[in-house]
Every structure is written in structure tokens, then in C-alpha cells.
Scaffold this active site. Structure first.
Site, PDB file in Angstrom:
ATOM      1  CE  LYS A 162      -2.699  27.836  35.562  1.00 34.52           C
ATOM      2  NZ  LYS A 162      -1.875  27.622  34.356  1.00 34.52           N
TER       3      LYS A 162
HETATM    4  N1  GLU Z   1       1.807  27.016  34.477  1.00 38.41           N
HETATM    5  C1  GLU Z   1       2.290  26.557  33.221  1.00 38.41           C
HETATM    6  C2  GLU Z   1       1.215  26.691  32.152  1.00 38.41           C
HETATM    7  O1  GLU Z   1       0.283  27.433  32.297  1.00 38.41           O
HETATM    8  C3  GLU Z   1       2.912  25.182  33.295  1.00 38.41           C
HETATM    9  C4  GLU Z   1       1.996  24.095  33.741  1.00 38.41           C
HETATM   10  C5  GLU Z   1       2.699  22.762  33.978  1.00 38.41           C
HETATM   11  O2  GLU Z   1       3.867  22.650  33.677  1.00 38.41           O
HETATM   12  O3  GLU Z   1       2.008  21.848  34.444  1.00 38.41           O
HETATM   13  O4  GLU Z   1       1.312  26.100  31.119  1.00 38.41           O
END
Ligand code: GLU
Length: 436
Positions: A126
Site C-alpha cells: 500500500k
Molecule cells: N485499493 C484497492 C484495494 O484496497 C485496489 C488495490 C489494487 O487493485 O491493487 O483493494
């Protein structure tokens, strides 16, 4: 020395003290307390337990940006790679004033469990930048995105770390990330990021994928509990990319969306909110403020109103030990990451509320991110129907696998989801061993 080469070295496991002070507001602790419970039930070997409690890599960057005023502002950005044993790190980038390292660490861990629960060949990551994007111009946002991308570029790559949109970031931001990376690589690398515009190698259906996945999960839960879809009442907290799409799709299935909200406040309409009307309002005004399709309510009232389904689709820590006893929903579908604190879990369980945990409920987004990455790497693009069908297959199969786990071990869906995903990550670690 371990006797079995596939088992990690063992030493005495330090079990967390059950009564130790748990800071409800700290998302990393919230994640860890769920992890601990699942790890104990799985009887995870101590060495592996220790490995999985630590993020692999944490990057903190200062991000200088020339603002439109002519002044230079320095923002702080993070990227945490929690675990890459199953494949490239995967996870979004958020722009928000609440961003901090503990939160990014928790979200990166959640991405690891999320990818494993739906069995994608990815690890978890993240990123985030502390900023208020609503107060920034497009030019400022572009410069912020490019400089942040440059700051974390060493980890990025289709085989190593693949970002995506998250809170307050979107396709346009992903296009800047892709361009910045590609300019350094000296050729276009579409698969370095997902959630891109279609024209740049994005996938059909990606924008709606998280909300669509939530809809599939609610349908599965209703079926499991023997409840009809028609007329099911739903309250949705958060009317962004997840909440608004989920509300729209659930209304199309025959559910009645009786309350919606965003950070500016909420609206209640017993007869059902006109969801397309609310979507139009947001398109014009950037928020629900001034929406006339319902009576104003607070976010707190929305969370505790009598409904069949509650869909928290905003930020973390909205259902806590303070308000959990007042929640009246029969099903909670966690569209957001970490909307329920660990302290609220047992209260909801005692009340018999069926919780579809975040790492399963909102996995639709990363699932179609995986499809996008596959399509980019293959240079061959699928129809929207194919994307949606494959998404439905993965989400419903995963729901059933988690449900099965919960029945076998007589645990709730959250613990079952953690057990399933941790066991998948654990197997890979055992097979790979410790690199020395
Ligand atoms: N931000 C989204 C999540 O928390 C998608 C993450 C992604 O597609 O890599 O799942």
C-alpha cells in the site's frame, strides 16, 4: 536447527496477552489482533508467525511540490511492501490527510491477505501521501504524483510492485504513475500499475469492480441466510467509487437503498433513494451536499438504522466498541478496508450479525486489477462480459471457500477469511524456505 527443511526455525512463540491494551484506532493493531487469532487457530509455527508479523519493506519519502502559488510545499509519502512471497506486491495509493505509516502498514498487510483469500498470484502493498487532494489543483496533483512515483520508483515494476487507485486517487493519477515510470524505463510499461484509463491498457469493468464484487457478496450472503433479494433494505456509508457503484448495482438487483452518505452527511428515504439521481448530483457537485432526494441524517445515524444490509464503504474505524451494540443490520458487507475495529468484532458476533469481512468483501477491485495486469502482459484484451463473469466466478468461489472454512472451524467469516489467506501465504513460505 529445524529438523524439517520446510519448517522454519522455531523458538518460543510470544503469544499476545489477551487483555493487553488494544488501541482501537490503530489499524495495524486491529489487523494484528485478527491475524493473531487466525494464527493460533492454524497453529502457525513460531518462526513463520514472526515473519508474517513484519512488513518486508517500508519506504518513507519527502515529496517536494511546486504549488501554484509559487511556493514549495513538502509532503510525506509512504510505500509499504508487506509480503511478496506469492508474487509482485499489489495495492493502491491513497491521498488523504489521515495517511500515516501505521495505517499504510495495516493496509499493506490487508492487501496480502486479500490477494490470498481470492487466490491471486500477488503479495500485498500500500502507498499513501499525506495531503488534501480536494484543496489541490490538477497541476499540483500531477506534480505530487510524479515526484512521489520517482521517490518510490526503485520498488515499482510489473514483477515487483504494482500500484492501483485507492482513497482519493483515480485513473488519471494512475496514468501519471505509468508515464513517470515509463519515462524512466525508456519504454511504455502499462503493467506497472492497474486501474488505468482504458486507452492506456486499463481493463473494462475495473472502475466498477470493487462495488460489483460487494454486490456479489451481498447476494451470496442473502442466499446463505435464506433472505430474499427483492426489497432487501440497504444503507451505504460512503458514496465514492465503491459505495456508489455497489448501491447502483444492488438497486438494479431489486434491493431498496434507503440511506446513503458521504463525508458531507447522509440522506434517508424510506421509499428508496434514487441512486442514479444521487450519482448525477455527485457528478455535478463533487459530493452529496445539497442532495434533495432524502431527509438529512448523520453518518452515525446511518450506521445504526434498522436495515437488512449495512455497507460501510468509506474509511477505517467507523464501527467501534462504542457504537457496535447499536448496529441493527443483519448483514455487514465491508466495502472499505478496516471499517470495523477489532473491539467491535465480538459485539457484532454476539448480536448474530453476519459480517462479510473487508478482505473478502472488497476484493473485487484487486481481482480485476489482476485481470488488467494479465491483459497488459498478454497484450490481449477481454470483453466487459468476460471480465464481469470471471469476477463473479472468483468472488462467489471465494465466498464459498471462506464459508466452508467458517463451518469447519466454527468461527465467524472474518476469522475464516484470515485463516484461509494466512494458510495460503504460509504454504508458500514453507515451500520457499528462508533465503540466507
Ligand atoms: N485499493 C484497492 C484495494 O484496497 C485496489 C488495490 C489494487 O487493485 O491493487 O483493494
Amino acid at each position: 536447527m529445524a529438523t524439517d527443511p520446510l519448517r522454519l526455525p522455531t523458538d518460543k512463540i510470544v503469544r499476545p496477552d489477551k487483555d493487553r491494551f488494544l488501541n482501537e484506532e490503530n489499524p495495524f493493531e486491529a489487523m494484528m489482533s485478527r491475524f493473531d487469532r487466525a494464527a493460533q487457530l492454524l497453529d502457525l509455527e513460531p518462526g513463520l508467525y514472526k515473519v508474517l508479523r513484519h512488513p518486508e519493506k517500508q519506504i518513507i519519502v519527502s515529496v517536494p511540490v511546486l504549488m501554484d502559488s509559487g511556493e514549495v510545499e513538502v509532503f510525506t509519502g509512504y510505500r509499504v511492501l508487506y509480503n511478496t512471497s506469492r508474487g509482485p506486491a499489489k495495492g493502491g495509493i491513497r491521498f488523504d490527510m489521515q495517511v500515516n505509516l501505521e495505517e499504510v502498514k495495516a493496509l499493506a498487510a490487508w492487501m496480502t491477505w486479500k490477494c490470498a483469500v481470492v487466490n491471486l498470484p500477488f503479495g500485498g502493498a500500500k502507498g499513501g501521501v499525506i495531503c488534501d487532494p480536494l484543496k489541490m489543483s490538477v497541476g499540483e496533483l500531477e506534480r505530487l504524483t510524479r515526484r512521489y512515483t520517482s521517490g518510490i520508483i526503485a520498488t515499482l515494476g510489473p514483477d515487483s510492485d504494482v500500484p492501483a487507485p485507492d482513497v482519493n486517487t483515480n485513473e488519471r493519477v494512475m496514468a501519471w504513475v505509468m508515464d513517470t515510470y515509463s519515462m524512466q524505463a525508456r519504454h511504455t510499461v502499462t503493467a506497472v500499475v492497474t486501474g488505468k484509463p482504458i486507452e492506456l491498457g486499463g481493463s473494462l469493468g475495473r472502475r466498477e469492480a470493487t462495488g460489483r464484487g460487494c454486490m456479489f457478496m451481498v447476494l451470496e450472503a442473502l442466499k446463505h441466510l435464506g433472505m430474499p433479494v427483492q426489497g432487501t433494505t440497504v444503507a451505504v456509508q460512503g458514496f465514492g467509487n465503491v459505495g456508489s457503484v455497489a448501491a447502483d448495482l444492488m438497486a438494479k438487483q431489486g434491493c431498496r437503498i434507503i440511506a446513503i452518505s458521504d463525508r458531507t452527511g447522509g440522506y434517508h428515504n424510506k421509499a428508496g433513494i434514487d441512486v442514479p439521481g444521487a450519482l448525477d448530483h455527485v457528478k455535478k457537485h463533487r459530493s452529496l451536499e445539497g442532495f434533495t432526494g432524502g431527509d438529512p441524517i448523520t453518518n452515525e445515524e446511518l450506521l445504526t438504522m434498522p436495515v437488512d444490509v449495512l455497507l460501510p464503504a468509506a474509511l477505517e474505524n467507523v464501527i467501534t466498541s462504542k457504537n457496535a451494540s447499536k448496529v441493527q443490520a443483519k448483514i455487514i458487507c465491508e466495502g472499505a478496508n478496516g471499517p470495523t475495529t477489532a473491539g467491535a468484532d465480538s459485539i457484532l458476533e454476539e448480536k448474530g450479525i453476519f459480517v462479510i469481512p473487508d478482505i473478502l468483501a472488497n476484493a473485487g477491485g484487486v481481482t480485476v486489477s489482476y485481470f488488467e495486469w494479465v491483459q497488459d502482459r498478454g497484450g490481449y484484451f477481454w470483453t466487459e462480459d468476460t471480465v464481469n463473469q470471471r469476477l463473479e466466478d472468483i468472488m462467489t468461489r471465494s465466498f464459498q471457500e471462506v464459508l466452508q472454512m467458517s463451518k469447519t472451524h466454527k468461527v465467524n467469516m472474518r476469522t475464516a477469511a484470515y485463516m484461509l489467506s494466512i494458510s495460503r501465504v504460509a504454504i508458500v513460505h514453507r515451500l520457499r524456505g528462508i533465503y540466507a
